[in-house]
Scaffold this motif. Structure first.
Motif, short mmCIF file in Angstrom:
data_model
loop_
_atom_site.label_atom_id
_atom_site.label_comp_id
_atom_site.label_asym_id
_atom_site.label_seq_id
_atom_site.Cartn_x
_atom_site.Cartn_y
_atom_site.Cartn_z
N ASP A 1 32.32 -9.31 33.98
CA ASP A 1 32.02 -9.02 32.58
C ASP A 1 30.51 -8.96 32.33
O ASP A 1 30.02 -8.11 31.59
N GLU A 2 29.78 -9.89 32.95
CA GLU A 2 28.32 -9.92 32.74
C GLU A 2 27.67 -8.61 33.20
O GLU A 2 26.69 -8.15 32.63
N VAL A 3 28.23 -8.05 34.28
CA VAL A 3 27.68 -6.80 34.81
C VAL A 3 28.01 -5.65 33.87
O VAL A 3 27.16 -4.80 33.57
N MET B 1 25.19 -3.23 30.90
CA MET B 1 25.04 -1.79 30.66
C MET B 1 25.05 -1.43 29.18
O MET B 1 24.75 -0.31 28.80
N GLN B 2 25.43 -2.41 28.34
CA GLN B 2 25.53 -2.16 26.89
C GLN B 2 24.16 -2.26 26.25
O GLN B 2 23.87 -3.24 25.56
N ARG B 3 23.34 -1.27 26.51
CA ARG B 3 22.00 -1.32 25.93
C ARG B 3 21.40 0.09 25.95
O ARG B 3 21.86 0.95 26.68
N PRO B 4 20.35 0.28 25.14
CA PRO B 4 19.75 1.62 25.12
C PRO B 4 19.02 1.92 26.43
O PRO B 4 18.68 1.00 27.17
N GLN C 1 29.99 -0.19 44.83
CA GLN C 1 31.26 -0.53 44.17
C GLN C 1 32.20 -1.45 44.93
O GLN C 1 33.33 -1.61 44.53
N LYS C 2 31.71 -2.09 45.99
CA LYS C 2 32.62 -2.99 46.70
C LYS C 2 32.08 -4.41 46.61
O LYS C 2 32.20 -5.04 45.57
N GLY C 3 31.45 -4.89 47.67
CA GLY C 3 30.94 -6.25 47.60
C GLY C 3 29.88 -6.45 46.54
O GLY C 3 29.65 -7.57 46.08
N LEU C 4 29.22 -5.39 46.13
CA LEU C 4 28.11 -5.54 45.19
C LEU C 4 28.55 -5.52 43.73
O LEU C 4 27.70 -5.61 42.83
N MET C 5 29.87 -5.43 43.48
CA MET C 5 30.43 -5.73 42.15
C MET C 5 29.91 -4.84 41.03
O MET C 5 29.91 -5.23 39.87
N THR C 6 29.44 -3.66 41.36
CA THR C 6 28.82 -2.75 40.40
C THR C 6 29.67 -1.48 40.33
O THR C 6 30.32 -1.16 41.33
N PRO C 7 29.71 -0.80 39.21
CA PRO C 7 30.52 0.43 39.18
C PRO C 7 30.11 1.41 40.28
O PRO C 7 28.96 1.38 40.75
N PRO C 8 31.02 2.28 40.68
CA PRO C 8 30.70 3.29 41.70
C PRO C 8 29.58 4.19 41.20
O PRO C 8 29.46 4.42 39.99
N GLY C 9 28.78 4.70 42.10
CA GLY C 9 27.76 5.67 41.69
C GLY C 9 26.39 5.46 42.30
O GLY C 9 25.52 6.31 42.16
N ARG D 1 21.25 -4.77 38.77
CA ARG D 1 20.29 -5.88 38.62
C ARG D 1 21.03 -7.18 38.30
O ARG D 1 20.80 -8.23 38.88
N LYS D 2 22.00 -7.07 37.35
CA LYS D 2 22.76 -8.25 36.96
C LYS D 2 23.61 -8.74 38.13
O LYS D 2 23.68 -9.94 38.41
N ALA D 3 24.24 -7.81 38.84
CA ALA D 3 25.08 -8.21 39.98
C ALA D 3 24.23 -8.89 41.05
O ALA D 3 24.63 -9.91 41.63
N MET D 4 23.04 -8.36 41.28
CA MET D 4 22.15 -8.98 42.27
C MET D 4 21.72 -10.37 41.81
O MET D 4 21.66 -11.30 42.61
#
Ligand SMILES: *Cc1c(COP(=O)(O)O)cnc(C)c1O
Length: 395
Positions: A20-22, A26-29, A197-205, A256-259
């Motif tokens: 959720d934190e990750v 992304m919810q920002r300008p 998008q795997k171990g790094l817990m971030t959306p694909p891309g 950044r947040k996931a890291m």
């Protein structure tokens, strides 16, 4: 009749659960792409990628998935007509090799087996036979997500060194980085790649490529280079060159947040968490196997990955029916068999943002499915997983 209402759990090997934190990061300008905060974001992410890969070499960020990062790695160090050796242990190194073949590279596959890891002695034998040093690169996946194997990259790296063969050693870490130990510089890996998008817990891309000095030396001669992937361009002075255009800002906020979460937990804890949760899965599968309908795809226990477990279904039992039951009735989405294992296996992912309830919940649902579909299985798989964790995770 179902019991699936509530939060669905994705137990597939990518994309994985995004914390959720990750998502919230992304919810920002958007940021000014020319000003300080954006430049600093790039700087910290590149530095932290080096820590993840464990390299003093250079890292590159692409707006791409793993397939893109494969291409980014290959085009920067190879030339048309070069020969490479692909080490088979499942689907993914083969896929990387197929990309190379389409780029005009001559690809030899060191025949392996989908049920075991690459044998270092077989690599050694092949390299020693290549007296003319025709092989320019050796490609391998650390974890093959289709077979569920983990290859011993350190041992393969030792073979590269001890044979004195000059080929580049190139490793796919898409299904292992940030979950299992990887030591690019220590293990003699020249070029490594991964995805978000795997171990790094971030959306694909986001796709990542890291290279050492040997990789950069090969880069200077490579003629497969194209503008978007090209390291030389990306090493340029201007910040936009790092992305060959607009930065993927929101994915970078997420990463950044996931890291931050990864560094706060610490590598040792993360690796141990993955090992314990993977072992809980293996304990359950081991018990279920007693029914003869299910078995581990990877024969040797020490070669089973801590990020994904591939379970074969035999005796005419349908893995598709089990997957369907688990998702439609219970809200757990299991991975499907792919490549040679298509229609023959399920995969249980346990990588990234996973904890005991997620893994025990998944195992419980699989056991419910085995029961409901009358698939023969040893009783007490869940119990074995619980006993293992109870004994290993001390108060
Ligand atoms: C998932 C995966 C890939 C491919 O990544 P995509 O993002 O789907 O292109 C490559 N290698 C391994 C080991 C993987 O697990």
């Amino acid at each position: 009749m179902t019991v699936r209402s509530g939060r669905e759990f994705l137990a597939i090997p990518g994309p994985t659960t995004v914390p959720d934190e990750v998502l919230q990061a992304m919810q920002r300008p958007a940021l000014d792409i020319y000003a300080g905060p954006m430049l600093q974001l790039t700087e910290t992410i590149l530095a932290d990628l080096g820590k993840l890969f464990r390299t003093d070499g250079r890292c590159y960020i692409y707006i791409a998935n793993g397939h893109g990062a494969w291409e980014g790695a290959l085009t920067n160090v190879l030339s048309r007509g070069d020969k490479i050796l692909v080490l088979e242990s499942g689907r993914f190194a083969l896929g990387w090799g197929e990309t190379a073949a389409q780029l005009g590279v001559e690809v030899e596959v060191l025949k392996g087996d989908w049920r075991r890891a690459v044998r270092p002695a077989e690599l050694e034998e092949r390299l020693r036979r290549d007296k003319a040093h025709a092989i320019r690169a050796v490609l391998v996946a650390q974890v093959d997500t289709a077979s569920g194997v983990v290859n011993d990259i350190e041992a393969l790296g030792r073979v590269m060194k001890s044979t004195g063969h000059p080929a580049l050693f190139m490793v796919d870490t898409v299904a292992s980085l940030g979950c299992m130990p990887f030591d690019m510089d220590g293990w003699g890996v020249d070029v490594a790649m991964s995805g978000s998008q795997k171990g790094l817990m971030t959306p694909p891309g986001l796709g990542f490529v890291a290279t050492n000095e040997r990789g950069r030396e090969a880069h200077r001669r490579a003629n497969l280079r194209t503008p978007y992937w090209d390291w030389t361009f990306r090493d340029g002075e201007e910040h936009y060159m790092k992305y060959a255009g607009t930065p993927p800002e929101h994915l970078l906020f997420a990463l950044r947040k996931a890291m931050d979460m990864i560094f706060a937990e610490g590598f040792e804890n993360i690796f141990l968490r993955h090992r314990l949760l993977a072992e809980a899965v293996r304990r359950a599968v081991g018990v279920w196997s007693e029914g003869q309908a299910l078995t581990f795809n990877i024969a040797e226990p020490g070669e089973r990955s801590d990020t994904v477990t591939t379970v074969l279904m035999q005796g005419g039992h349908d893995p598709g029916a089990l997957r369907k039951y688990c998702s439609r009735k219970c809200g757990v989405v299991l991975g499907t068999g792919i490549g040679e294992l298509s229609g023959k296996a399920i995969r249980i992912a346990h990588m990234g943002h996973v904890n005991a309830p997620m893994v025990l919940g998944t195992l419980g649902v699989v056991e419910v499915g085995l029961q409901a579909l009358a698939i023969p299985h040893g009783k007490g798989g869940m119990q074995a997983a619980i006993e293992f964790l109870g004994a290993s995770v001390q108060a």
